[in-house]
Design an enzyme around this catalytic site. Structure first.
Site, PDB file in Angstrom:
ATOM      1  NE  ARG A  90      -2.435  -6.513  -1.868  1.00 19.93           N
ATOM      2  CZ  ARG A  90      -2.498  -5.196  -1.755  1.00 19.93           C
ATOM      3  NH1 ARG A  90      -1.671  -4.439  -2.421  1.00 19.93           N
ATOM      4  NH2 ARG A  90      -3.398  -4.642  -0.968  1.00 19.93           N
ATOM      5  NE  ARG A 127     -11.270   0.103   0.270  1.00 21.95           N
ATOM      6  CZ  ARG A 127     -10.021  -0.189  -0.128  1.00 21.95           C
ATOM      7  NH1 ARG A 127      -9.844  -1.086  -1.090  1.00 21.95           N
ATOM      8  NH2 ARG A 127      -8.981   0.411   0.394  1.00 21.95           N
ATOM      9  CG  ASN A 141      -3.900  -4.096  -6.133  1.00 22.08           C
ATOM     10  OD1 ASN A 141      -3.614  -4.241  -7.321  1.00 22.08           O
ATOM     11  ND2 ASN A 141      -4.002  -2.908  -5.582  1.00 22.08           N
ATOM     12  NE  ARG A 196      -6.287   2.228  -2.041  1.00 19.72           N
ATOM     13  CZ  ARG A 196      -5.811   2.596  -3.223  1.00 19.72           C
ATOM     14  NH1 ARG A 196      -5.590   3.876  -3.477  1.00 19.72           N
ATOM     15  NH2 ARG A 196      -5.551   1.700  -4.158  1.00 19.72           N
ATOM     16  CG  HIS A 237      -2.101  -0.927   1.027  1.00 17.58           C
ATOM     17  ND1 HIS A 237      -2.132  -2.196   1.530  1.00 17.58           N
ATOM     18  CD2 HIS A 237      -3.271  -0.762   0.345  1.00 17.58           C
ATOM     19  CE1 HIS A 237      -3.273  -2.770   1.192  1.00 17.58           C
ATOM     20  NE2 HIS A 237      -3.980  -1.930   0.474  1.00 17.58           N
ATOM     21  CD  GLU A 270     -11.169  -6.463  -1.636  1.00 17.87           C
ATOM     22  OE1 GLU A 270     -10.090  -5.942  -1.957  1.00 17.87           O
ATOM     23  OE2 GLU A 270     -11.972  -5.938  -0.844  1.00 17.87           O
TER      24      GLU A 270
END
Length: 582
Positions: free
Chosen positions: A471, A338, A460, A302, A194, A437
């Site tokens: 990740r 979100r 992602n 976000r 991130h 996701e």
């Protein structure tokens, strides 16, 4: 100043930066075993207390000085360092070793540092690893005073700099002033973290992964050249190299100026297909940059970054004011908010979240919200009220089942009922969607599509869960591949389910801003992409030259390929034919 050298790291946010390094303090001291006589213990305690006093004074001074470089919010990280020196558990451990084992103050401090750091490093929890770094910094600063080593000199001018650190957290990065920070170099981190995502959003060049590659450490004051695309860091390079990179940077600026002329043009392919390019944002500052780049809306706000750098949850009114301001700035363009998505590498210090061995697969995101309905409803009320300020839609992250979506929707409906009873202005008809996701959600996308107003594919997390490759873990970075056939098939399944149900579907992961993936979206019929603002105009440039018909014609061939390499090569061929991915 250290000698000239070139280092190959990992490019995580493109761009070229040239300037002097500012290294966040990080020390390691070797402390030989040193026993004391019982009669010397009082003196050792006095040395300890004196070292603590000097450390506190130095940290306070550093906080004041560094605030001129990286802002008041970032300088507040040193408040946590001051708190460690006042922590009774930390200090009792040190005092106990001095008193019971007759050891010198510096030996006791070193043993306690090692104990806590090793304990936290063994935890598979990014937040606790960051706390270990704080303890190491504070403890080594205290050791510096006990051993009597020279002070570390901080920069005294107000010129922009390249920040060099062990790592930089997303919550720190989101508040960095790009006018002060030319670029960032970190020892740790991954290109899909991130932190890297936020650096790209802020258009700050970032090179990471230098740990173990430095023959000698970068020093504050060293002249650096960093290439955030190639992942190169030049330390004290010759003038010829500085001139060469200066010319490259000027060339990049000219390209950006040319791209800026595209901001107001309609986003239409050569054969007339209309696309919408939205922005991923984490703050109002991000939104302003996105609008300058021609964003047609926000596909992902976000909101977790509103919750960070605080000691308590933000109130409904605080959140409402931010969401309302964002909706107003968009002047009718859509704002997709979100709900709180924390856990994994985004931790809230004040949240009641247990320590876990595998937080990426644990208590995070919508799971926390559903377990804390009061906090969840507070955010939903703020979002609903902001719906009166513009075109707002809400989406829930990490949904894995119909039951889970319905549970979140029930709390959403309760928030609406409360606002209705209170006669508060809000959007009664706000659209409610979800992130796709989690592989389970993609597999049952046809079932979920009948429940929701829209899908947003988060490539992602979807990629890391499908491939079982964290990740954020550099050791398995080569396994994390969004062009893996399994990922492409899962995306196809999701898009097909949305189209069959007649609901909207967008993509908001890193793939959305990758020109190589453009034929996938055109071929599948995806009409909405959301990305970091810095990626928007370069992608738009390629999209204006693309042919939707060509991409659709090649989709059958593309969907049958067996390897990531084959898919990438095919995408390059399709892109070359339509002007994309050049």
């Amino acid at each position: 100043m250290s000698t000239a050298r070139n280092i190959q790291g990992t490019g995580a946010s493109s761009g070229i930066a040239i300037g002097k390094a500012f290294v966040l303090p990080h020390w390691e001291w070797d402390v030989p075993e040193n026993k004391k006589d019982v009669t010397d213990l009082a003196a050792e305690f006095e040395r300890l207390y004196e070292g603590i006093r000097h450390s506190k004074q130095e940290i306070t001074s550093i906080k004041q000085e560094i605030s001129g470089y990286i802002g008041e919010q970032e300088s507040n990280i040193f408040d946590a360092h001051l708190a460690i020196l006042d922590d009774p558990v930390f200090m009792n451990e040190i005092q106990g070793i001095i008193q019971r084992q007759y050891k010198a103050a510096e030996v006791a401090v070193k043993e306690v540092i090692d104990k806590f750091v090793n304990m936290f490093d063994l935890l598979d929890d990014q937040y606790m690893k960051e706390r270990a770094l704080d303890i190491k910094d504070v403890g080594n600063r205290l050791l510096k005073h006990l051993i009597g080593t020279p002070d570390v000199k901080l920069p005294t001018d107000n010129k922009p700099f390249i920040l060099v650190a062990k790592e930089v957290s997303p919550s720190q990065l989101v508040h960095l002033n790009p006018n002060h920070v030319l670029g960032i170099v970190t020892l740790a981190g991954g290109s899909t973290s991130h932190t890297a995502i936020m650096a790209r959003a802020l258009n700050i060049p970032l090179v990471l992964g230098l740990e173990g590659k430095l023959a000698e450490p970068i020093q504050t004051g060293d002249v650096l050249v960093i290439d955030g695309k190639a992942g190169i860091v030049l330390v004290n390079p010759p003038e010829a190299e500085i001139r060469r990179y200066s010319e490259l940077r000027e060339s990049e600026v000219r390209v950006l100026e040319r791209l800026q002329s595209l901001a107001t043009l309609p986003t239409v392919t050569t054969d007339g297909l209309r696309m919408s390019l939205f922005a991923n944002i984490a703050s109002l500052r991000d939104l302003e940059a996105a609008l300058e780049g021609g964003a047609e809306g926000v596909g992902l706000f976000r909101t977790e970054f509103i919750y960070m750098d605080r000691e308590t949850y933000p109130t409904e009114q605080e959140q409402y004011e931010i969401y309302c301001q964002a909706a107003s700035l968009l002047e009718g363009k859509p704002l997709t908010i979100r709900t709180l998505d924390v856990g994994g590498d985004k931790q809230l210090e004040y949240a009641d979240v247990p320590e876990e061995e595998n937080p990426v697969l644990g208590f995070r995101s919508i799971r926390i919200s559903l377990a804390q309905p009061h906090t969840f409803k507070t955010q939903l009320r703020a979002i609903l009220r902001a719906g009166a300020c513009g075109t707002v839609r809400v989406m829930f992250p990490m949904i894995q089942s119909v039951e889970q979506f319905r549970a979140a929707k029930r709390i959403f409906d309760e928030a609406k009922a409360e606002l209705r009873a209170e006669r508060q202005p809000y959007d009664e008809h706000m659209r409610v969607g979800m992130m796709v996701e989690v592989p389970a959600a993609a597999i049952v996308a046809d079932l979920l599509a009948s429940e929701v107003d829209f899908f947003s594919i988060g490539t992602n997390d979807l990629t890391q869960y499908i491939l079982a490759a964290d990740r954020l873990n550099e050791h398995v970075a080569s396994l994390y591949d969004p062009f893996h056939p399994a990922v492409i098939r899962m995306i196809q399944t999701t898009v097909a389910a949305a189209q069959h149900a007649g609901i909207g579907v967008s993509v908001c992961g890193e793939m959305a801003g990758d020109p190589l993936a453009l034929p996938i979206w055109l071929g599948l019929g995806v009409r909405e992409l959301s990305m970091a603002s810095g990626l928007m105009l370069p992608l738009k440039s390629e999209l204006l030259k693309a042919s939707a018909a060509r991409s659709a014609a090649h989709w059958g061939e593309l969907s049958k390929l067996k390897t990531s390499r084959d898919i990438r090569e095919a995408l390059e061929r399709i892109g070359m034919g339509c002007g994309c991915a050049t």
